[in-house]
Design an enzyme around this catalytic site. Structure first.
Site, short mmCIF file in Angstrom:
data_model
loop_
_atom_site.label_atom_id
_atom_site.label_comp_id
_atom_site.label_asym_id
_atom_site.label_seq_id
_atom_site.Cartn_x
_atom_site.Cartn_y
_atom_site.Cartn_z
CE LYS A 11 -2.60 11.50 -10.44
NZ LYS A 11 -2.10 10.32 -10.86
CG ASN A 52 0.72 3.62 -12.66
OD1 ASN A 52 0.06 4.25 -13.28
ND2 ASN A 52 -0.04 2.64 -12.61
CB SER A 73 -7.48 15.89 -14.62
OG SER A 73 -8.39 14.64 -15.46
CE1 TYR A 75 -6.86 11.13 -10.44
CE2 TYR A 75 -7.15 12.67 -12.63
CZ TYR A 75 -6.58 11.52 -12.16
OH TYR A 75 -5.77 10.50 -13.51
CG ASP A 120 -1.74 1.47 1.50
OD1 ASP A 120 -1.73 2.47 0.35
OD2 ASP A 120 -2.54 0.66 2.44
CB VAL A 121 2.12 3.48 -2.65
CG1 VAL A 121 2.63 2.57 -3.84
CG2 VAL A 121 1.40 4.31 -3.25
CB SER A 138 -3.87 13.55 -15.06
OG SER A 138 -4.64 13.72 -15.26
#
Length: 248
Positions: free
Chosen positions: A157, A85, A142, A153, A58-59, A140
């Site tokens: 990002k 990633n 985004s 998110y 689990d990062v 991303s």
């Protein structure tokens, strides 16, 4: 064929991470496959089991990330490339309706996890002989043109771009290169909703064009195979007709 490298890929059990892990294994590299689910990682490892190292992690957990790098050091004694990633999102939600728990869930993986993996990789690459290596962050598009209802998110990002720039600067004296790939509408089991219909800025729901995820894997492999005196600082790869240029 380029000299085989020791490569760590996080989020390697599905989507873009799985496609990249498969591409690196098929290209002859040694790949450490990291994600939370062992069974899915074992499936990816079957592409080249003699060169794959499965390590569930689990990062967002500092202790598990530390154990990951200790295991890499124990088996290989060095690390050449990291594809940072691992990441998650959530359904489109206006900020007033986002719970603290959902905010922290996204931030812990996308930002805390990216930091922990980058920190561990940097420390290992700085100390090894010959020193140096490459860190590739999954950003991303985004961060440049957000979707509606995407505060957790998009915010995380956007922060990845700052991480990439800072790592690039700090890494110069240690021969550690850092680049970022911003990906738009790669078809995978994680993004099948895109081809079915996603919210648009004008309030409509529309399906969007997608591209083959293996094209992303080819791009990451190209970034990783460069000599350390060259670097792809930022790359955008996207479905040509997706609403990114002109989104809004």
């Amino acid at each position: 064929m380029p000299t085989p490298k020791i490569v760590l890929i996080t989020g390697a059990s599905q989507g873009i991470g799985r496609a990249c892990a498969t591409a690196f294994l098929e290209a002859g590299h040694h790949v450490i496959l990291a994600a939370r689910g062992r069974d899915a990682l074992e499936t990816v490892a079957q592409h080249a089991p003699e060169r794959a190292m499965v390590h569930p992690c689990d990062v967002a957990n500092p202790d598990q990330v530390a154990a990951l790098f200790a295991a890499i050091d124990d088996r290989f004694g060095r690390l050449d490339v990291v594809f940072n990633n691992a990441g998650i999102g959530m359904p489109a939600t206006e900020i007033a309706d986002i719970s603290w728990e959902d905010w922290r869930r996204v931030a812990s993986v996308n930002l805390d996890g990216a930091f922990l993996v980058a920190r561990g990789a940097f420390a290992m690459m700085r100390a090894q002989q010959p020193k140096g290596g490459r860190i590739i962050n999954n950003g991303s598009i985004s961060a440049h043109a957000p979707r509606v209802g995407s505060v957790p998110y998009t915010t995380t990002k956007t922060a990845i771009t700052g991480l990439t720039r800072s790592l690039s600067l700090d890494g110069r004296k240690h021969d550690i290169a850092c680049g970022q790939i911003d990906i738009g509408n790669a078809a995978s089991d994680m993004t099948d909703t895109i081809s079915k219909g996603v919210p648009q800025a004008d309030g409509s729901m529309r399906a969007e064009p997608v591209m083959d995820v293996t094209l992303v894997a080819d791009a990451v492999l190209h970034m990783a195979d460069l000599p350390l005196e060259a670097n792809v600082q930022f790359m955008t790869i996207m479905a040509t007709k997706m609403p990114y240029i002109g989104r809004g």
